[in-house]
Design an enzyme around this catalytic site. Structure first.
Site, PDB file in Angstrom:
ATOM      1  N   SER A 246      10.002  25.953 -28.740  1.00 52.43           N
ATOM      2  CA  SER A 246      10.856  27.109 -28.525  1.00 52.43           C
ATOM      3  C   SER A 246      12.068  27.056 -29.432  1.00 52.43           C
ATOM      4  O   SER A 246      12.229  26.149 -30.233  1.00 52.43           O
ATOM      5  CB  SER A 246      11.300  27.167 -27.076  1.00 52.43           C
ATOM      6  OG  SER A 246      12.269  26.156 -26.844  1.00 52.43           O
ATOM      7  N   LYS A 247      12.920  28.042 -29.278  1.00 55.56           N
ATOM      8  CA  LYS A 247      14.115  28.161 -30.110  1.00 55.56           C
ATOM      9  C   LYS A 247      14.936  26.878 -30.159  1.00 55.56           C
ATOM     10  O   LYS A 247      15.523  26.560 -31.182  1.00 55.56           O
ATOM     11  CB  LYS A 247      15.009  29.271 -29.559  1.00 55.56           C
ATOM     12  CG  LYS A 247      14.391  30.634 -29.622  1.00 55.56           C
ATOM     13  CD  LYS A 247      14.645  31.307 -30.961  1.00 55.56           C
ATOM     14  CE  LYS A 247      13.959  32.661 -31.035  1.00 55.56           C
ATOM     15  NZ  LYS A 247      12.510  32.525 -31.214  1.00 55.56           N
ATOM     16  N   ARG A 248      14.953  26.190 -29.040  1.00 55.75           N
ATOM     17  CA  ARG A 248      15.853  25.040 -29.042  1.00 55.75           C
ATOM     18  C   ARG A 248      15.373  23.924 -29.966  1.00 55.75           C
ATOM     19  O   ARG A 248      16.076  22.969 -30.226  1.00 55.75           O
ATOM     20  CB  ARG A 248      16.078  24.537 -27.607  1.00 55.75           C
ATOM     21  CG  ARG A 248      15.092  23.592 -27.085  1.00 55.75           C
ATOM     22  CD  ARG A 248      15.274  23.137 -25.676  1.00 55.75           C
ATOM     23  NE  ARG A 248      13.944  22.793 -25.203  1.00 55.75           N
ATOM     24  CZ  ARG A 248      13.173  23.604 -24.538  1.00 55.75           C
ATOM     25  NH1 ARG A 248      13.609  24.758 -24.174  1.00 55.75           N
ATOM     26  NH2 ARG A 248      11.958  23.254 -24.212  1.00 55.75           N
TER      27      ARG A 248
END
Length: 475
Positions: A246-248
RNA sequence: GGCCCGUUCGUCUAGUGGUUAGGACUCAGGGUUUUCAUCUCUGCAACAGGAGUUCGAUUCUCCUACGGGCUACCA
């Protein structure tokens, strides 16, 4: 009925950009289709009106094109096929495979909350499964909103997944799930089945997160009396923390990788290696080569963890294979105005000289600056080490004189001059090479000094050496 | 909670009822190189745990643990 040429599809929902997981799903579908001389289709699952955006459709298409994953027929938009789903819905209602559910959304979510509070798994209580015609008529005449639910029969559903093998699910684990909302719009499981059948899809290759949807869809295939395609579910791609990517974890969008200077072929190559292997020790693949050797049988069951370091390595391998001209074009695909005033041949030579030292197009651009501009400063650490004091200046001055009179400005000419000066002064060539490199590039690392000199040209070299003599060793 | 799926070096993976469990990336060290990179060599490092089957299990079976997915009028 059996078709020899497989038809597969990639079916993203346009609620965001194309991310790595989606790209790999698309890639595997594409490879499968091309390997078997079949068709690869693109379908946009945009039935969620709130979240679907045209810009995402554009972005997804652009990313796929960049990756080279071209689709064979027109794009299918689910939002344009609502009438087709209506037919399926009506047919299911007519055959009594579906029934109207008048339960309100609020009641249902309350029931679900209570079940969760008790720690139980929630299942629809089938309140409307067998209500009488009279009650139905009454509800309809009072315009009570209703959804349509599939009348799920009691049985064990068995299907063979090309990757996971045989999977059995008892329908007692399934709800009478909703196939049409109160506004009449169909839900995911219904449209997938209708579309896949309509598009003649023979093999459904998608993420493992869909494995538990598969029995539901098989139920719909059965209710609609349609043949089921083959299924192959791909393991997930995980981030370094073993959680879903994901984005993180930093960049996840395909376009971000393009902008970082990765080659599309390198990204495809790396993505292919995530959950698949050729069965040999070959690791660097072009897309055509990948198409040749790809096979579903070699796909892994367990999720793969994304590793940027390995991507970088793969990227470097691909970068090195390109010509100077291709590299220049590549950098300009990201930075269109890059060195527009320079001679193409010169830029190409620079790229050729530096490509072994770069992992990405961006890095290539970054380490090439001194080929286009005189260094403004000198790497401090290198000055301390290589240009300690004024004695260096007199040495370099000697070389400058020698170079000034050098007529034939070639790689070997420069080398001979330098070694001659070093010998005359009784020092090792390195005593001269390092300071000169610093004078010319401002940094301590780079390609062969003499190749650099040849490429930079006499005038530039003399100028830069002179400038350095005036500035160093004082910082 | 329930259901489904999975588990070989840190990561991607090969592999077999008896192997020194192989390769790649990363990391560390050596060599090559004017530097860096490349290349090359060496090293570190794995069969989740427990039962069972077996002469023998990393490999077959079961259990446990751990991880992932699903459990929407999202897709």
């Amino acid at each position: 009925m059996t078709t020899n040429t497989p038809r597969v599809r990639f079916a993203p929902s346009p609620t965001g950009q194309l991310h790595l997981g989606g790209a790999r799903t698309a890639l595997f579908n594409w490879l499968f289709a091309k390997h078997h001389h079949g068709k690869f289709l693109l379908r946009i699952e945009d039935t969620d009106r709130q979240r679907s955006k045209q810009e995402h459709v554009d972005q997804i298409c652009e990313s796929m094109l960049w990756l080279g994953l071209t689709w064979d027929e027109g794009i299918v938009y689910q939002s344009k096929r609502l009438d087709i789903y209506q037919k399926a819905i009506q047919s299911l209602l007519k055959t009594d495979n579906a029934y109207r559910c008048f339960c309100s959304k609020d009641d249902l979510s309350r029931q679900r909350e209570e079940a969760q509070k008790r720690g139980d798994g929630y299942q629809y209580n089938q309140a409307c499964r067998n209500i009488s015609e009279d009650v139905i008529e009454q509800k309809l005449s009072s315009s009570t909103p209703f959804t349509l639910r599939l009348r799920v029969p009691e049985k064990v559903i068995t299907f063979k997944d090309r990757i996971y093998g045989e999977i059995n699910v008892n329908t007692s684990e399934l709800d009478d799930f909703i196939i049409a909302r109160t506004d009449g719009h169909p839900t995911y499981n219904l449209v997938v089945v209708v579309d896949d059948d309509d598009m003649g899809i023979t093999h459904v290759i998608r993420g493992e997160d869909h494995i538990s949807n598969t029995p539901k869809q098989i139920l719909i295939y059965d209710a609609l009396v349609l043949p089921t395609p083959e299924f192959a579910h791909l393991p997930m791609i995980l981030g370094p923390d073993k959680r879903r990517l994901s984005k993180r974890h930093g960049a996840t969008g395909v376009q971000e990788y393009r902008d970082m200077g990765y080659l599309s072929e390198a990204l495809n190559n790396y993505l292919a290696l995530l959950g698949w292997n050729p069965g040999t020790e070959e690791e660097i693949f072009s897309l055509p080569r990948l198409t040749d050797v790809f096979s579903v049988e070699q796909i892994q069951k367990k999720p793969a963890v994304y590793d940027e370091k390995k991507l970088q390595w793969v990227s470097g391998q691909h970068l090195f294979k390109l010509s100077g001209k291709e590299l220049m074009t590549g950098v300009r695909s990201i930075f269109p105005d890059w060195q527009k005033n320079e001679e193409d041949t010169y830029i190409e030579n620079v790229c050729e000289l530096l490509k072994l030292r770069a992992k990405s197009l961006t890095e290539l651009k970054n380490i090439s600056t001194y080929f286009f501009k005189d260094p403004k400063s000198y790497e401090e650490k290198a000055v301390r080490k290589r240009w300690k004091n004024d004695s260096v200046n007199s040495l370099v001055k000697q070389l400058l004189d020698e170079l000034t009179s050098l007529e034939n400005w070639t790689e070997s000419g420069a080398e001979i001059s330098l070694r001659k000066v070093a010998e005359e002064e009784g020092v090792s060539a390195g005593k001269l090479i390092h300071p000169v490199r610093l004078a010319l590039s401002g940094v301590s690392a780079g390609p062969s000094l003499f190749a650099m000199m040849k490429l930079l040209g006499k005038e530039t070299c003399l100028r830069r050496i002179e400038t350095a003599l005036g500035k160093l060793p004082t910082l």
